[in-house]
Design an enzyme around this catalytic site. Structure first.
Site, PDB file in Angstrom:
ATOM      1  N   LYS A  57       0.805  -1.222   0.000  1.00 14.06           N
ATOM      2  CA  LYS A  57       0.000   0.000   0.000  1.00 14.06           C
ATOM      3  C   LYS A  57       0.844   1.281   0.000  1.00 14.06           C
ATOM      4  O   LYS A  57       0.360   2.342  -0.414  1.00 14.06           O
ATOM      5  CB  LYS A  57      -0.937   0.005   1.211  1.00 14.06           C
ATOM      6  N   SER A 315       0.966  -9.932  -0.504  1.00 16.04           N
ATOM      7  CA  SER A 315       0.707  -8.494  -0.513  1.00 16.04           C
ATOM      8  C   SER A 315       0.907  -7.800   0.822  1.00 16.04           C
ATOM      9  O   SER A 315       1.031  -6.575   0.870  1.00 16.04           O
ATOM     10  CB  SER A 315      -0.720  -8.221  -1.012  1.00 16.04           C
TER      11      SER A 315
END
Length: 422
Positions: A57, A315
């Site tokens: 992110k 992720s």
């Protein structure tokens, strides 16, 4: 405006890559021997769990804020997030000297709140409001409008998508250096920013690579959108895979996925938990639930990936240690090894011994036993948990249980009873 006019391209991702390569960590692309052996192929893990804020992110957040004008930066930014996006924005704001108001639900664990404060330091104000992400996001948007700040969206923004796409730019650099081509690339879908960025880059850079988006079964918002031909607001979702539990994907991310993604599959939450535990025990990787989605999907593609070169984007690694007991429980339930029942026991000495001797198999174990003696009754209900060593022993257990108490109640699949009693 034509569809192509609002889609991120390979060149857009490369522009973001130029900005970010001195800011973010070029995370490893590691050949995983265990998974490669298990699936008879070459499995490489893109380790975004090792990013500075332990998730991808940071890429989109930094690039989106970097692209603001000096005047916009001076006025500050606002975002809403219960975790990784907030940390990416906080890290960026401290680096660029930009003030940020970060809205988080009141239910956010203290560990996540403290991480945001750590990364943001004096540049970040954390505002806890609302019991849900949606309520917190509504407050953030109102605040942003009233105070003239820029709202940094978590996924539905072209700069966010371009920033997330730099994951794929790094993967492609490392593959070319090793003289390899990826046959498959798996990545999680929440709001869709990651898969949109990856797919928009890879479809130009490596057209033959199959791009597979992976959602949790309890929140299949992209699959719903693809089936309907437009974004869909799911009435109810399972929030367990919190980094990917989104009721509605973005309009932009839907357009990218629709055009560039080759397949979208969903993985049960219990299977995600099994994968988290396997990654920890076999590979010493601490993955958050959303971070394990791509690896969990391999089982669903095992026949197609045999002999191929496969990339899984891990992720994120922001997993709360306090959740491990729940993760283990969900894994055992998914594997069919742990079962809960309400069973009527005779209220007399020796009843439990009788149950152990006549109902439990030689390899079964009792993990839960709650019993309250009822005055002046011949029988009393017991909540009992049984752990099997082999799921194939279940049918014989049920046969013996029916003899012991024909009116027993299995509660694994009764969500209301399970939540109340277990």
């Amino acid at each position: 405006m034509e569809l192509a006019d609002v889609l991120v391209s390979k060149s857009d991702v490369l522009k973001a890559h130029e900005v970010l390569k001195s800011i973010v960590k070029h995370t490893p692309l590691e050949l995983d021997p265990y998974l490669s052996h298990k699936y008879d192929c070459q499995v490489f893990l893109k380790r975004e769990d090792l990013q500075w804020v332990r998730s991808f992110k940071l890429r989109g957040a930094y690039y989106a804020i970097h692209r603001l004008s000096e005047d916009e930066r001076a006025k500050g930014v606002t975002c809403a997030s219960a975790g990784n996006h907030a940390q990416g924005v906080a890290y960026t704001c401290q680096k660029l000297g930009v003030k940020a108001a970060i809205f988080m639900p009141t239910t956010t664990p203290n560990q996540k709140v403290s991480q945001v404060k750590f990364f943001g330091g004096e540049f970040v104000d954390v505002i806890l409001t609302g019991d849900t992400f949606d309520a917190s996001a509504d407050s953030a948007k109102i605040y942003s409008k009233e105070n003239g700040t820029t709202f940094i969206a978590p996924f539905d923004d072209l700069n966010i998508i371009a920033g997330q796409g730099t994951v794929a730019a790094e993967v492609q650099e490392d593959l070319l250096a090793a003289n390899l081509n990826a046959d498959f690339m798996f990545a999680a879908i929440g709001g869709g920013g990651l898969i949109s960025g990856i797919a928009s880059f890879m479809k130009e850079a490596s057209p033959n690579t199959q791009l597979i988006g992976v959602e949790p079964s309890g929140a299949p918002s992209m699959a719903a959108a693809l089936n309907a031909g437009q974004t869909v607001n799911l009435p109810k979702i399972d929030k367990f895979v919190d980094g990917a539990a989104v009721k509605q994907v973005g309009e932009l991310t839907f357009k990218h996925a629709e055009k560039f993604m080759d397949d979208c599959i969903s993985v049960p939450e219990g299977e995600v938990c099994q994968t988290i535990l396997e990654m920890y025990s076999k590979q010493a990787i601490v993955a958050e639930p959303a971070g394990a989605l791509s690896v969990a999907a391999l089982m669903h593609y095992k026949d197609k990936i045999k002999g191929k070169t496969v990339i899984c984007v891990v992720s994120g690694g922001n997993n709360d240690i306090n959740r491990m007991q729940e993760i283990e429980e969900r894994s055992l339930l998914f594997q069919g090894l742990k079962h809960y029942f309400i069973v009527n026991f005779p209220q007399r000495p020796g009843a439990l011994k009788e149950f152990v001797g006549e109902v439990l198999g030689p390899r079964d174990d009792i993990t839960k036993f709650e019993y309250t003696k009822k005055v002046n009754r011949g029988n009393g209900p017991v909540i009992i948990g049984v752990l099997l060593s082999d799921k194939n022993d279940y049918d014989s257990l049920i046969e013996r249980l029916e003899v012991f108490d024909p009116s027993f109640i299995p509660i694994n699949d009764n969500q209301t009873l399970y939540t109340l009693l277990v």
